[in-house]
Design a protein around this motif. Structure first.
Motif, PDB file in Angstrom:
ATOM      1  N   ALA A 267       0.843  -1.320   0.225  1.00 37.23           N
ATOM      2  CA  ALA A 267       0.073   0.062  -0.061  1.00 37.23           C
ATOM      3  C   ALA A 267       0.959   1.224  -0.024  1.00 37.23           C
ATOM      4  CB  ALA A 267      -1.007   0.092   1.400  1.00 37.23           C
ATOM      5  N   TYR A 268       0.427   2.394  -0.561  1.00 37.38           N
ATOM      6  CA  TYR A 268       1.447   3.616  -0.920  1.00 37.38           C
ATOM      7  C   TYR A 268       0.499   4.509  -1.339  1.00 37.38           C
ATOM      8  CZ  TYR A 268       0.967   3.103  -5.885  1.00 37.38           C
ATOM      9  OH  TYR A 268       0.546   3.089  -7.271  1.00 37.38           O
ATOM     10  N   LEU A 269       1.072   5.887  -1.186  1.00 34.97           N
ATOM     11  CA  LEU A 269       0.503   7.046  -1.580  1.00 34.97           C
ATOM     12  C   LEU A 269       0.787   7.469  -2.985  1.00 34.97           C
ATOM     13  CD1 LEU A 269       0.600   9.414   1.525  1.00 34.97           C
ATOM     14  CD2 LEU A 269      -1.519   8.164   0.607  1.00 34.97           C
ATOM     15  N   ASN A 270      -0.178   7.633  -4.023  1.00 36.62           N
ATOM     16  CA  ASN A 270       0.295   7.837  -5.346  1.00 36.62           C
ATOM     17  C   ASN A 270       0.804   9.310  -5.430  1.00 36.62           C
ATOM     18  OD1 ASN A 270      -2.240   9.226  -5.812  1.00 36.62           O
ATOM     19  ND2 ASN A 270      -3.195   7.648  -6.664  1.00 36.62           N
ATOM     20  N   SER A 271       0.812   9.812  -6.953  1.00 42.14           N
ATOM     21  CA  SER A 271       1.199  11.055  -6.918  1.00 42.14           C
ATOM     22  C   SER A 271       0.391  12.134  -6.549  1.00 42.14           C
ATOM     23  CB  SER A 271       1.622  11.304  -8.443  1.00 42.14           C
ATOM     24  OG  SER A 271       0.686  10.836  -9.323  1.00 42.14           O
ATOM     25  N   LEU A 272      -1.052  11.681  -6.451  1.00 41.27           N
ATOM     26  CA  LEU A 272      -2.012  12.636  -6.175  1.00 41.27           C
ATOM     27  C   LEU A 272      -2.494  12.578  -4.592  1.00 41.27           C
ATOM     28  CD1 LEU A 272      -4.658  12.042  -9.181  1.00 41.27           C
ATOM     29  CD2 LEU A 272      -2.956  13.718  -8.697  1.00 41.27           C
ATOM     30  N   LEU A 273      -1.436  11.760  -3.942  1.00 41.68           N
ATOM     31  CA  LEU A 273      -1.625  11.663  -2.532  1.00 41.68           C
ATOM     32  C   LEU A 273      -2.570  10.947  -2.191  1.00 41.68           C
ATOM     33  CD1 LEU A 273      -0.108  14.994  -1.068  1.00 41.68           C
ATOM     34  CD2 LEU A 273       1.287  12.942  -1.568  1.00 41.68           C
ATOM     35  N   GLN A 274      -3.167  10.054  -2.779  1.00 37.11           N
ATOM     36  CA  GLN A 274      -4.069   9.033  -2.323  1.00 37.11           C
ATOM     37  C   GLN A 274      -3.659   7.659  -2.143  1.00 37.11           C
ATOM     38  OE1 GLN A 274      -6.187  10.117  -6.073  1.00 37.11           O
ATOM     39  NE2 GLN A 274      -7.724  11.499  -5.002  1.00 37.11           N
ATOM     40  N   LEU A 275      -4.608   6.938  -1.377  1.00 31.85           N
ATOM     41  CA  LEU A 275      -4.044   5.583  -0.924  1.00 31.85           C
ATOM     42  C   LEU A 275      -4.273   4.682  -2.047  1.00 31.85           C
ATOM     43  CD1 LEU A 275      -3.428   3.752   1.390  1.00 31.85           C
ATOM     44  CD2 LEU A 275      -5.510   3.249   1.851  1.00 31.85           C
ATOM     45  N   SER A 276      -3.364   3.836  -2.250  1.00 33.97           N
ATOM     46  CA  SER A 276      -3.420   2.969  -3.751  1.00 33.97           C
ATOM     47  C   SER A 276      -2.403   1.606  -3.226  1.00 33.97           C
ATOM     48  CB  SER A 276      -2.385   3.393  -4.862  1.00 33.97           C
ATOM     49  OG  SER A 276      -2.878   4.793  -5.206  1.00 33.97           O
ATOM     50  N   PHE A 277      -2.930   0.612  -4.289  1.00 36.51           N
ATOM     51  CA  PHE A 277      -2.419  -0.654  -3.768  1.00 36.51           C
ATOM     52  C   PHE A 277      -1.752  -1.159  -5.154  1.00 36.51           C
ATOM     53  CE2 PHE A 277      -5.698   0.267  -0.898  1.00 36.51           C
ATOM     54  CZ  PHE A 277      -5.183  -0.395   0.297  1.00 36.51           C
ATOM     55  N   ALA A 278      -0.584  -2.047  -4.827  1.00 37.90           N
ATOM     56  CA  ALA A 278       0.188  -2.581  -6.292  1.00 37.90           C
ATOM     57  C   ALA A 278       1.158  -3.643  -5.789  1.00 37.90           C
ATOM     58  CB  ALA A 278       1.233  -1.356  -6.459  1.00 37.90           C
ATOM     59  N   LEU A 279       1.269  -4.342  -6.669  1.00 42.13           N
ATOM     60  CA  LEU A 279       2.205  -5.667  -6.815  1.00 42.13           C
ATOM     61  C   LEU A 279       3.481  -5.237  -7.065  1.00 42.13           C
ATOM     62  CD1 LEU A 279       0.375  -8.652  -8.006  1.00 42.13           C
ATOM     63  CD2 LEU A 279       0.369  -7.783  -5.785  1.00 42.13           C
ATOM     64  N   ASN A 280       4.639  -5.315  -6.475  1.00 41.87           N
ATOM     65  CA  ASN A 280       5.914  -4.856  -6.798  1.00 41.87           C
ATOM     66  C   ASN A 280       6.210  -5.540  -8.362  1.00 41.87           C
ATOM     67  OD1 ASN A 280       8.454  -3.695  -7.080  1.00 41.87           O
ATOM     68  ND2 ASN A 280       9.337  -4.896  -5.674  1.00 41.87           N
ATOM     69  N   GLN A 281       6.196  -4.852  -9.300  1.00 42.13           N
ATOM     70  CA  GLN A 281       6.567  -5.167 -10.760  1.00 42.13           C
ATOM     71  C   GLN A 281       5.777  -6.293 -11.120  1.00 42.13           C
ATOM     72  OE1 GLN A 281      10.989  -6.190 -11.334  1.00 42.13           O
ATOM     73  NE2 GLN A 281      11.374  -5.099  -9.334  1.00 42.13           N
ATOM     74  N   GLY A 282       4.343  -6.088 -10.786  1.00 45.53           N
ATOM     75  CA  GLY A 282       3.369  -7.038 -11.159  1.00 45.53           C
ATOM     76  C   GLY A 282       1.997  -5.850 -11.240  1.00 45.53           C
ATOM     77  N   SER A 283       1.134  -6.536 -11.857  1.00 46.70           N
ATOM     78  CA  SER A 283      -0.311  -5.966 -12.046  1.00 46.70           C
ATOM     79  C   SER A 283      -1.189  -6.563 -10.958  1.00 46.70           C
ATOM     80  CB  SER A 283      -0.816  -5.996 -13.477  1.00 46.70           C
ATOM     81  OG  SER A 283      -2.089  -5.660 -13.766  1.00 46.70           O
ATOM     82  N   PHE A 284      -1.572  -5.748 -10.073  1.00 47.42           N
ATOM     83  CA  PHE A 284      -2.338  -6.030  -9.191  1.00 47.42           C
ATOM     84  C   PHE A 284      -3.921  -6.255  -9.790  1.00 47.42           C
ATOM     85  CE2 PHE A 284      -3.009  -5.428  -4.317  1.00 47.42           C
ATOM     86  CZ  PHE A 284      -4.534  -6.112  -4.172  1.00 47.42           C
ATOM     87  N   ALA A 285      -4.191  -5.477 -10.940  1.00 48.31           N
ATOM     88  CA  ALA A 285      -5.554  -5.526 -11.242  1.00 48.31           C
ATOM     89  C   ALA A 285      -5.665  -6.884 -12.084  1.00 48.31           C
ATOM     90  CB  ALA A 285      -5.752  -4.278 -12.360  1.00 48.31           C
ATOM     91  N   ASP A 286      -4.396  -7.086 -12.888  1.00 49.37           N
ATOM     92  CA  ASP A 286      -4.695  -8.266 -13.818  1.00 49.37           C
ATOM     93  C   ASP A 286      -4.739  -9.603 -13.045  1.00 49.37           C
ATOM     94  OD1 ASP A 286      -4.809  -6.810 -15.877  1.00 49.37           O
ATOM     95  OD2 ASP A 286      -2.365  -6.947 -16.510  1.00 49.37           O
ATOM     96  N   VAL A 287      -3.971  -9.765 -11.922  1.00 46.83           N
ATOM     97  CA  VAL A 287      -3.646 -10.934 -11.146  1.00 46.83           C
ATOM     98  C   VAL A 287      -5.003 -11.297 -10.294  1.00 46.83           C
ATOM     99  CG1 VAL A 287      -2.523 -12.009  -9.193  1.00 46.83           C
ATOM    100  CG2 VAL A 287      -1.148 -10.618 -10.664  1.00 46.83           C
ATOM    101  N   TYR A 288      -5.556 -10.243  -9.842  1.00 49.27           N
ATOM    102  CA  TYR A 288      -6.806 -10.525  -9.052  1.00 49.27           C
ATOM    103  C   TYR A 288      -8.112  -9.884  -9.883  1.00 49.27           C
ATOM    104  CZ  TYR A 288      -3.250 -11.415  -5.379  1.00 49.27           C
ATOM    105  OH  TYR A 288      -2.118 -11.840  -4.674  1.00 49.27           O
ATOM    106  N   LYS A 289      -7.935  -9.478 -10.965  1.00 46.74           N
ATOM    107  CA  LYS A 289      -9.204  -9.368 -11.780  1.00 46.74           C
ATOM    108  C   LYS A 289     -10.179  -8.409 -11.228  1.00 46.74           C
ATOM    109  CE  LYS A 289      -7.864 -12.925 -13.961  1.00 46.74           C
ATOM    110  NZ  LYS A 289      -6.918 -12.823 -15.479  1.00 46.74           N
ATOM    111  N   ILE A 290      -9.410  -7.042 -10.988  1.00 48.20           N
ATOM    112  CA  ILE A 290     -10.047  -6.119 -10.399  1.00 48.20           C
ATOM    113  C   ILE A 290     -10.095  -4.878 -11.469  1.00 48.20           C
ATOM    114  CG2 ILE A 290      -9.640  -4.205  -8.407  1.00 48.20           C
ATOM    115  CD1 ILE A 290      -8.379  -6.534  -6.717  1.00 48.20           C
ATOM    116  N   GLY A 291     -11.051  -4.348 -11.397  1.00 48.08           N
ATOM    117  CA  GLY A 291     -11.334  -3.137 -12.381  1.00 48.08           C
ATOM    118  C   GLY A 291     -11.531  -1.528 -11.502  1.00 48.08           C
ATOM    119  N   SER A 292     -12.012  -0.722 -12.193  1.00 45.91           N
ATOM    120  CA  SER A 292     -12.096   0.651 -11.629  1.00 45.91           C
ATOM    121  C   SER A 292     -13.362   1.277 -12.013  1.00 45.91           C
ATOM    122  CB  SER A 292     -10.822   1.315 -11.913  1.00 45.91           C
ATOM    123  OG  SER A 292     -11.017   1.724 -13.315  1.00 45.91           O
TER     124      SER A 292
END
Length: 303
Positions: A267-292
């Motif tokens: 978990a981290y703050l993105n460039s807009l200072l909003q809470l975000s979630f990622a996989l290091n060198q991977g796609s969180f969205a693709d791995v866990y089938k998550i959209g927006s």
């Protein structure tokens, strides 16, 4: 003679202020956004119409890669971008699945002085909340429509929006000549607004960091501060799609991606200072089938 000199100075001051106002109101910048892509001539046609109004305009692109019909993403990209452009900039946003129907064609002026030419179909949801509405006017298509396009009902981006935006940016028309003033209300898409309740953060996955598959929420750092998070603290994340649980897991709060192993969540703050979630060198969205979008919500708590 002294009186005349004094009057001349006043007139020069008034003229200077007028010129300054005009340059503020019309900076000749037009920024285009659409879901057209760049595979055909649609974007070029819009820019051609704009240049036909005035060859002195400065034309830029926000993006033309909005997924087809995705009004929410159009709304987000405006929210992400408009605030960084100077007052007087005119945006054209065309994601318009209801083209030709009764939805209104409008020009919104933000409280910070930018203009957005768009269908009032939800596209203005986020920017109206973040920057506020100074004024909104409905486009009078009897005046602000490209000549000879009256029989065309499916390309308002070219025939109405680009044409009106160019005329406004070039100073051919004033904002008042766009059309009649409307109440300061726009069509809004429903979504889970960011909030902190009983130590738990609620929000929406506003957008994916599309190149990397990171999840960007609308939960700002102001809501995170009361939790007194430190690097390494573990957050528990639940993602819902239309109210149904789509993912549940833990992620350490991190200041850099390299603080977790490759492929691991953070978990981290993105460039807009909003809470975000990622996989290091991977796609969180693709791995866990998550959209927006407005149908994707999150619940976050400390572990």
């Amino acid at each position: 003679m002294i009186i005349l000199a004094s009057m001349s100075k006043k007139l020069l001051l008034i003229l200077s202020l007028f010129i300054s106002y005009c340059s503020y109101a019309q900076n000749k910048i037009v920024v285009f956004q659409s879901d057209f892509g760049l595979k055909d001539g649609a974007v070029s046609a819009m820019k051609g119409v704009a240049m036909g109004v005035s060859p002195h305009l400065k034309l830029y692109d926000l993006t033309h890669e909005i997924p087809a019909y995705n009004i929410w993403e159009a709304s987000y990209r405006l929210y992400q971008t408009v605030t960084y452009w100077p007052a007087g900039t005119v945006f054209v946003s065309v994601v318009d699945p209801g083209v030709g129907t009764s939805r209104k064609s409008v020009v919104l002026k933000t409280n910070t002085g930018q203009y957005i030419v768009t269908p009032d179909n939800g596209t203005l949801t986020l920017v109206s909340e973040s920057l506020g509405i100074a004024e909104i006017r409905q486009i009078d298509e009897n005046v602000n429509r490209r000549r000879g396009s009256e029989k065309s009902y499916t390309f308002h981006g070219r025939d109405v929006y680009a044409y009106t935006a160019a005329r406004l940016a070039a100073g051919v028309i004033t904002y008042e000549q766009v059309g009649p003033e409307l109440p300061k209300e726009v069509v809004k898409l429903p979504y889970q607004k960011a909030e902190l309740e009983n130590g738990k953060l609620k929000g929406t996955i506003d957008i994916l960091d599309v190149q990397y598959g990171n999840l960007w929420t609308n939960i700002g750092d102001d809501l995170i501060k009361p939790l007194n998070l430190k690097v390494g603290d573990v957050l528990h994340l639940i993602v819902y799609h239309n109210g149904k649980k789509a993912y549940e897991g833990d992620a350490p709060y991190s200041s850099t991606f390299g603080q977790v192993a490759k492929g691991k969540p953070l978990a981290y703050l993105n460039s807009l200072l909003q809470l975000s979630f990622a996989l290091n060198q991977g796609s969180f969205a693709d791995v866990y089938k998550i959209g927006s979008g407005s149908e994707w919500s999150v619940l976050v708590s400390r572990k």
